[in-house]
Write an enzyme that holds these catalytic residues in place. Sequence first.
Site, PDB file in Angstrom:
ATOM      1  CE1 TYR A   1      -2.960 -21.023   1.002  1.00 22.64           C
ATOM      2  CE2 TYR A   1      -2.671 -23.505   0.836  1.00 22.64           C
ATOM      3  CZ  TYR A   1      -3.007 -22.476   0.241  1.00 22.64           C
ATOM      4  OH  TYR A   1      -3.015 -22.421  -1.270  1.00 22.64           O
TER       5      TYR A   1
ATOM      6  CE  LYS B   1       0.354 -20.620   0.273  1.00 16.71           C
ATOM      7  NZ  LYS B   1       0.353 -21.996  -0.241  1.00 16.71           N
TER       8      LYS B   1
ATOM      9  CB  VAL C   1       3.817 -19.593   0.468  1.00 21.55           C
ATOM     10  CG1 VAL C   1       3.778 -21.056  -0.037  1.00 21.55           C
ATOM     11  CG2 VAL C   1       4.193 -19.436   1.757  1.00 21.55           C
TER      12      VAL C   1
END
Length: 305
Positions: A140, A168, A210
């Site tokens: 992330y 992400k 996401v």
Amino acid sequence: MSSVTAGDWTGVFPAVTTQFASDETIDLEASQAHVRTLVEAGVDGLIMLGTLGEATTMEPEEKREVIRATLEAVDGRVPVLAGVAENSTRAACRFAADMQALGCSGLMVLPAMIYKADAGEAMAHFRAVARASDLPIMVYNNPVTYGVDVTPEMFAELADEETLIAIKESSDDPRRITDIVNAVGDRFTLFCGVDDLALETALLGTSGWVAGLVNAFPEESVRLWRLIREERWAEARALYRWFTPLLHLDVHSKLVQYIKLAQALCGHGSETVRAPRRKLEGAERARVTAIVQAGLDARPKLAAE
């Protein structure tokens, strides 16, 4: 070693909110009901204990309870990823191993919280967590919120860690998608992590989203992504233009409160948050409520497919 590889995770992966009772204790039954709603709407995976999941306000056993309850509710229908956002690398490694023992499908790993690591420290953190379990990992990258930027060049260095399979990307810069592809090709599956860039980044090569507002509008989120993947651009643009004022709620420092209020107004859960966050009040609450109500008033009718 996990058999999950880049390309196995695609589609809409909600960053799922955690449901709390009025006294801020975790409401596991409501949380289970919410993840069932998301799965039944057609999402492709679930990410628990991220920013929207308010994981940083939870004790370790509470996090394990949320994962156990989610796995029970999902019953293997979609992958369940656990967010790993700890203050130290040692704690993150221990948590990663715990999530594997509980039966999670994978992890979404953030840099260590509080301390702003440099590039070498950040990469060492991701490598250590990757080696603490056999689970596949989504890295992330959110320098806007967390202050550590995992650049395309850093991802190229990390490409030798086999369990790092997805990214992400939440740098708020769509150009990063092309820069990552130019640096590492198709080594990682790319996910958009910014709601109001979902369409733009999909055009540049993301294979997943996401999503945050999916907690309030699951059917519309799934439909938008399917239109994008089928390259039905006119329909996708029309739905996206309706959705965008709502998706802007995802990019505010109070995104947790905004999205939880939206999902409560849509009948998908409670707006209760855990301190230090507080429920929205006054003009701010009225403004967000008006945005959500305008979206509901103009909500498109989704034809059966």
